[in-house]
Write an enzyme that holds these catalytic residues in place. Sequence first.
Site, PDB file in Angstrom:
ATOM      1  N   GLY A   1       0.821  -1.205   0.000  1.00 41.27           N
ATOM      2  CA  GLY A   1       0.000   0.000   0.000  1.00 41.27           C
ATOM      3  C   GLY A   1       0.852   1.250   0.000  1.00 41.27           C
TER       4      GLY A   1
ATOM      5  N   CYS B   1     -14.228   8.096  10.246  1.00 43.26           N
ATOM      6  CA  CYS B   1     -13.485   9.251   9.745  1.00 43.26           C
ATOM      7  C   CYS B   1     -14.481  10.388   9.573  1.00 43.26           C
ATOM      8  CB  CYS B   1     -12.800   8.896   8.425  1.00 43.26           C
ATOM      9  SG  CYS B   1     -11.677  10.152   7.824  1.00 43.26           S
TER      10      CYS B   1
ATOM     11  N   GLY C   1      -3.584  11.243  10.413  1.00 43.11           N
ATOM     12  CA  GLY C   1      -2.298  11.158   9.753  1.00 43.11           C
ATOM     13  C   GLY C   1      -1.123  11.139  10.713  1.00 43.11           C
TER      14      GLY C   1
ATOM     15  N   CYS D   1      -5.183  17.386  14.255  1.00 41.94           N
ATOM     16  CA  CYS D   1      -6.065  17.493  13.089  1.00 41.94           C
ATOM     17  C   CYS D   1      -6.277  18.956  12.750  1.00 41.94           C
ATOM     18  CB  CYS D   1      -7.406  16.815  13.368  1.00 41.94           C
ATOM     19  SG  CYS D   1      -8.537  16.868  11.958  1.00 41.94           S
TER      20      CYS D   1
END
Length: 429
Positions: free
Chosen positions: A8, A159, A320, A353
């Site tokens: 990936g 999410c 992330g 975030c």
Amino acid sequence: MVTVVVLGAGLGGTIMAYELRDRVPAETEVVLVNKGSIYSFVPSNPWVAVGWREREDVEVDLHSACARRKITLMPQGAERVHPNENRISLLDGSSIAYDYLVIATGPDLAFDEIPGFGPDGHTHSVCHIDHALMTREAFRRLVDNPGPVVIGAVQGASCFGPAYEFAFILDKALRDAKVRDKVPMTFVTSEPYIGHLGLDGVGDTKGLLESALRNRHIKWITSARVSQFTDEGVTAEEISEDGSVKAIHQVPSTFTMMLPAFRGVAAVRDIEGLTNPRGFILADKHQQNPRFSNVFSVGVGVAIPPMGKTPVPVGVPKTGFMIESMVTATAHNIARLMEGKAPNAQGTWNAVCLADFGDGGIAFVAQPQIPPRNVNWSSSGKWVHAAKIGFEKYFLYKVKLGKSEPFYEKLALQALGIDKLKSISLDAG
């Protein structure tokens, strides 16, 4: 020669390959397997969907960076992982053997779990660059023929940030087009309250996001379980804390974008000992699979249990920065195994975030991501929009260069008081 395969090439997998190259011996073969050679910066998809970015602005061809870093790129894509054989069969009929495997595939999008859901049904998506480009065409039709809009996230989603982002970005784009007054908007979410985010809130995300929705005249429905999508709108059951149906909402919509639940990709799903029933990779505190000790996992595909009971199922997001923490720990642990030592590194799983609103935004820091926390902070302002643009440019530059974490990134994180963001903790003793 030892071969380490990363499966990936998304946010986690690409940086994983780079960080392994920095960590393991030079003679180690590092292989990056992906369907295609293009890295796409998914956080920019809401901007793509309203025409603020083009595909070429948010994509990087990995051939050059991988060649520079002496990483073997295999763009055939994986058909199936065979952990009992230490082998991956590829979509072109070939296969590759590995000594160590890092699974960083990201998720499969479970649109098929709700009738009428997805780009092939009656809704739009920002989960993939191709989806975002299709959504852009629908946005243009909305501007030409305004009507009601529904944005949000369905049951089982994990999410939520991009749903809020897209609601506010769409609001700004419609205001710019001078048609916002003709577009009633409703935010429909499985969260038990606005700003839960799958994290039971961070700082005052509840108050900040409720205020932002209210100021933009966006109504909301929480604890929503969607039963179907049609070309006329959304049918959602509002669920009470005891599990009973509080109300059934028929929300009219000519433009619907809701985030789906995730599950593991087909290449890894239903492998006993490797995945849970949803196809997510089982991993211990060292990112190592309990059954297959040479298999690690990072990113959205890692199995993390929900934080607590909610009226409607809500998953835990993998941000992330949290993923990069997993990456650092995994690279350290694989290097340890290659030295004949036991894994001893754990990702800090902190969350940062930047939720962009098009002309402002909300930022939050959760250290660690799962409560109780040492840091539980959120803030809003125009600076968030500028910071998100800066991060987009910086991260794409980092991918093009083939770098994991340059020195100046470390300094920037320290300046923000989050210097432990990508660090790892080592087992006692």
